[in-house]
Scaffold this motif. Structure first.
Motif, PDB file in Angstrom:
ATOM      1  N   LYS A   1      -5.189 -25.978   4.161  1.00  0.00           N
ATOM      2  CA  LYS A   1      -5.802 -25.661   5.445  1.00  0.00           C
ATOM      3  C   LYS A   1      -4.667 -25.306   6.401  1.00  0.00           C
ATOM      4  N   ILE A   2      -4.812 -24.150   7.073  1.00  0.00           N
ATOM      5  CA  ILE A   2      -3.747 -23.665   7.946  1.00  0.00           C
ATOM      6  C   ILE A   2      -4.332 -23.235   9.288  1.00  0.00           C
ATOM      7  N   GLU A   3      -3.463 -23.111  10.264  1.00  0.00           N
ATOM      8  CA  GLU A   3      -3.781 -22.444  11.515  1.00  0.00           C
ATOM      9  C   GLU A   3      -2.905 -21.206  11.544  1.00  0.00           C
ATOM     10  N   LEU A   4      -3.522 -20.052  11.683  1.00  0.00           N
ATOM     11  CA  LEU A   4      -2.819 -18.777  11.595  1.00  0.00           C
ATOM     12  C   LEU A   4      -2.823 -18.101  12.957  1.00  0.00           C
ATOM     13  N   THR A   5      -1.660 -17.657  13.400  1.00  0.00           N
ATOM     14  CA  THR A   5      -1.548 -16.887  14.637  1.00  0.00           C
ATOM     15  C   THR A   5      -1.208 -15.462  14.259  1.00  0.00           C
TER      16      THR A   5
ATOM     17  N   GLU B   1       2.785 -16.770  13.107  1.00  0.00           N
ATOM     18  CA  GLU B   1       3.053 -18.179  12.855  1.00  0.00           C
ATOM     19  C   GLU B   1       2.007 -18.739  11.898  1.00  0.00           C
ATOM     20  N   VAL B   2       2.440 -19.645  11.050  1.00  0.00           N
ATOM     21  CA  VAL B   2       1.528 -20.394  10.182  1.00  0.00           C
ATOM     22  C   VAL B   2       1.859 -21.861  10.353  1.00  0.00           C
ATOM     23  N   LYS B   3       0.831 -22.641  10.660  1.00  0.00           N
ATOM     24  CA  LYS B   3       0.997 -24.085  10.786  1.00  0.00           C
ATOM     25  C   LYS B   3       0.182 -24.736   9.683  1.00  0.00           C
TER      26      LYS B   3
ATOM     27  N   LEU C   1      -1.933 -27.489   8.146  1.00  0.00           N
ATOM     28  CA  LEU C   1      -2.788 -28.547   8.679  1.00  0.00           C
ATOM     29  C   LEU C   1      -3.152 -29.595   7.638  1.00  0.00           C
TER      30      LEU C   1
END
Length: 83
Positions: free
Chosen positions: A8-12, A72-74, A76
């Motif tokens: 699971k990621i947060e993608l900008t 950016e990739v965070k 999660l």
């Protein structure tokens, strides 16, 4: 077969997009008949049209992505292997 993992990621993502869409707006009569003055007026007050941007397309609308970049990739969650 290639091993994969589910994460699971947060993608900008940043996109440069061109919209072309029909719209009816109320503007002062002195700019209504002058395309350059009308463009400047609408550029100065985007509240007149920004809510009508057809972000997923639509009738008589076109959307062209001119450029797209992953900024950016965070992470999660920790990776979970599918194998």
């Amino acid at each position: 077969m290639e091993n994969t993992a589910n994460v699971k990621i947060e993608l900008t993502v940043t996109e440069e997009v061109t919209y072309r869409f029909p719209l009816t707006v109320d503007v002062p009569t002195e700019v209504a008949d002058d395309p350059e003055a009308l463009r400047e007026y609408l550029a100065d007050d985007d509240s007149l049209w920004v809510d009508d941007l057809p972000v997923t397309g639509g009738d008589g609308a076109s959307l062209n992505v001119n450029e797209r970049a992953v900024d950016e990739v965070k992470l999660l969650s920790r990776p979970v292997s599918d194998s």
